[in-house]
Enzyme design. Structure first.
Site, mmCIF file in Angstrom:
data_model
loop_
_atom_site.group_PDB
_atom_site.id
_atom_site.type_symbol
_atom_site.label_atom_id
_atom_site.label_comp_id
_atom_site.label_asym_id
_atom_site.label_seq_id
_atom_site.Cartn_x
_atom_site.Cartn_y
_atom_site.Cartn_z
ATOM 1 C CD GLU A 161 30.004 32.134 45.798
ATOM 2 O OE1 GLU A 161 29.155 32.780 46.125
ATOM 3 O OE2 GLU A 161 31.307 32.538 46.298
ATOM 4 C CG ASN A 202 35.636 28.480 43.028
ATOM 5 O OD1 ASN A 202 36.466 27.750 43.555
ATOM 6 N ND2 ASN A 202 35.532 29.871 43.506
ATOM 7 C CG HIS A 239 36.120 31.996 51.943
ATOM 8 N ND1 HIS A 239 37.135 32.862 51.678
ATOM 9 C CD2 HIS A 239 35.549 31.910 50.903
ATOM 10 C CE1 HIS A 239 37.131 33.353 50.553
ATOM 11 N NE2 HIS A 239 36.011 32.860 49.996
ATOM 12 C CD GLU A 266 37.029 32.323 46.266
ATOM 13 O OE1 GLU A 266 36.564 33.163 47.233
ATOM 14 O OE2 GLU A 266 36.373 32.294 45.226
ATOM 15 C CG ASP A 268 39.489 34.034 53.610
ATOM 16 O OD1 ASP A 268 39.096 34.842 53.267
ATOM 17 O OD2 ASP A 268 38.441 33.179 54.449
HETATM 18 O O1 G3I Z 1 33.965 48.716 42.272
HETATM 19 C C1 G3I Z 1 33.134 49.660 43.356
HETATM 20 C C2 G3I Z 1 33.766 51.117 43.675
HETATM 21 O O2 G3I Z 1 33.501 51.605 42.271
HETATM 22 C C3 G3I Z 1 32.876 51.656 44.777
HETATM 23 O O3 G3I Z 1 33.624 53.090 44.888
HETATM 24 C C4 G3I Z 1 33.296 50.941 45.808
HETATM 25 C C5 G3I Z 1 32.570 51.320 47.290
HETATM 26 O O4 G3I Z 1 31.392 51.144 47.115
HETATM 27 O O5 G3I Z 1 33.007 49.445 45.662
HETATM 28 C C6 G3I Z 1 33.642 48.838 44.683
HETATM 29 O O6 G3I Z 1 32.956 47.483 44.427
HETATM 30 C C7 G3I Z 1 33.349 46.603 45.658
HETATM 31 C C8 G3I Z 1 34.149 45.494 44.954
HETATM 32 O O7 G3I Z 1 34.554 44.425 45.971
HETATM 33 C C9 G3I Z 1 35.550 45.965 44.261
HETATM 34 O O8 G3I Z 1 36.442 46.502 45.271
HETATM 35 C C10 G3I Z 1 32.278 46.257 46.184
HETATM 36 O O9 G3I Z 1 31.561 47.132 47.074
HETATM 37 C C11 G3I Z 1 32.362 45.041 47.074
HETATM 38 O O10 G3I Z 1 31.406 44.350 47.714
HETATM 39 C C12 G3I Z 1 33.184 43.886 46.473
HETATM 40 O O11 G3I Z 1 33.818 42.876 47.387
HETATM 41 C C13 G3I Z 1 34.561 42.114 46.790
HETATM 42 C C14 G3I Z 1 33.298 40.737 47.220
HETATM 43 O O12 G3I Z 1 33.664 39.466 46.396
HETATM 44 C C15 G3I Z 1 32.037 40.896 46.362
HETATM 45 O O13 G3I Z 1 31.042 39.527 46.533
HETATM 46 C C16 G3I Z 1 35.411 41.319 47.441
HETATM 47 O O14 G3I Z 1 36.607 42.362 47.319
HETATM 48 C C17 G3I Z 1 36.031 39.989 47.111
HETATM 49 O O15 G3I Z 1 37.192 39.714 47.869
HETATM 50 C C18 G3I Z 1 34.788 39.059 47.519
HETATM 51 O O16 G3I Z 1 35.387 37.812 46.818
HETATM 52 C C19 G3I Z 1 34.405 36.651 46.777
HETATM 53 C C20 G3I Z 1 34.766 35.793 45.481
HETATM 54 O O17 G3I Z 1 34.921 36.707 44.272
HETATM 55 C C21 G3I Z 1 33.826 34.504 45.317
HETATM 56 N N1 G3I Z 1 33.790 34.048 46.586
HETATM 57 C C22 G3I Z 1 33.615 34.704 47.666
HETATM 58 C C23 G3I Z 1 34.645 35.995 48.156
HETATM 59 C C24 G3I Z 1 34.092 36.596 49.142
HETATM 60 O O18 G3I Z 1 32.937 37.468 48.980
#
Ligand code: G3I
Length: 332
Positions: A161, A202, A239, A266, A268
């Protein structure tokens, strides 16, 4: 999905006829009649995958579904900078190691995700102002991750990105401090650390061929490759929302022409129409160098954007019509 008695009997006859055949996973365990990965391999491609991490593959039927129906996994979060190097030089891989073990134990290809990304980046990196320091930090981060999993990763999203919607470079600590040189720095460190891994750039919103971001990425990737930057592939995150599948067909044609390989990384689709999933499959299969499709999750309810039922399995781990649409498109 209800299979006819004839189908079930003929399937069991096949199994009994091959005394040493691996027992088929129970239907209710695999939740789908056939594997979309098997169908993708039958088309001469490398995988149909999904993202996962221990919080997913250890929940409900996710693990069984991935084992039975997918051939590749991408760690959804566990390899990101905020999970692996929370402070300079202090690395933590216990979660990523679990995902790599799950994949290798089950003979799944792995896409490493992601070494250089402006998001989920610890503050200590974002605060760097000095070129030499940031260069060393990027080189050390990339080298440490790729060395740890050397030989186990099919492809790495080395840079994720980096473009803005106009096709220019997104403002990030990497671009703001190093200009576009951070791309060369990251990819050269990756190639040195794991020469056998395919190295990808990517991005998202690359789903229309004429869109400025799509064209900007293509123009720059061609330029970097011509300068010797070791970029092997382009990943289009894909996406989508309803109706966007058609545009992805031409977009993948443009993207795949710009590198030795490409992938939809990715996928969806919110509020997908059947044609959207058919077009996503077509967008990859139309390009001989499109190695695979990865959906971003197994169950709708586990999606990063759960509204709009964007994936192939429902919240009860049942294969949706979308799964069977993908299967039919792969077998057509
Ligand atoms: O690890 C913390 C945990 O300690 C905490 O308790 C919890 C609640 O606040 O948050 C956890 O972190 C979360 C993380 O996922 C792990 O689960 C973050 O808040 C959350 O924002 C994060 O979301 C991820 C997101 O990327 C972040 O940008 C999604 O799961 C993931 O599917 C998404 O994937 C991205 C790709 O990597 C790149 N392309 C876009 C795609 C969608 O955003």
């Amino acid at each position: 999905m209800k299979l006819s008695l004839v189908t079930l009997l003929s399937a069991s006859a096949l199994v009994s006829a091959a005394p040493f055949a691996e027992p088929e996973p129970l239907l209710d365990e695999r939740q789908a009649a056939e594997s979309i990965n098997d169908a993708m391999i039958a088309k001469g491609r490398k995988y149909f995958g999904t993202c996962t991490d221990p919080n997913r593959f250890n929940t409900g039927s996710n693990g069984a579904i991935i084992k039975a129906n997918f051939g590749q996994v991408t760690p959804e979060n566990s390899m990101k900078w905020d999970q692996t190097e929370t402070s300079r030089g202090s690395f933590k891989f216990d979660t990523a190691d679990q995902t790599v073990k799950f994949a290798t134990d089950n003979k799944k290809l792995i896409r490493g995700h992601t070494t250089v990304w402006h998001s989920q980046l610890p503050g200590w990196v974002s605060q760097i102002k000095d070129k030499a320091t940031l260069t060393t930090v990027i080189q050390n981060h990339v080298t440490t991750l790729l060395t740890r999993y050397k030989g186990q990763i099919y492809a790495w999203d080395v840079v994720n990105e980096m473009f803005d919607e106009s096709g220019g470079f997104r403002s990030s600590v990497f671009y703001n401090v190093l200009g576009q040189d951070f791309v060369k720095i990251a990819f050269e460190a990756a190639r040195a650390a794991d020469p056998d891994a395919k190295l990808y750039i990517n991005d998202y919103n690359l789903d229309t061929a004429s869109y400025a971001k799509t064209q900007g990425l293509i123009r720059n990737v061609k330029n970097w490759i011509s300068q010797g930057v070791p970029i092997d592939g382009i990943g289009s995150q894909t996406h989508l929302t309803a109706g966007q599948g058609a545009g992805a067909v031409a977009a993948m044609a443009a993207l795949c022409a710009a590198a030795s390989e490409c992938a939809m990384t990715e996928v969806d689709i919110q509020n997908a129409q059947a044609a959207d999933w058919t077009n996503v499959v077509k967008a990859c299969l139309n390009q001989t160098n499109c190695v695979g499709i990865t959906v971003w999750g197994v169950r709708d309810s586990d999606s990063w954007r759960p509204s709009g039922n964007p994936l192939l399995f429902d919240s009860s781990y049942k294969a949706k019509t979308a799964y069977n649409t993908v299967l039919a498109a792969l077998k057509s």
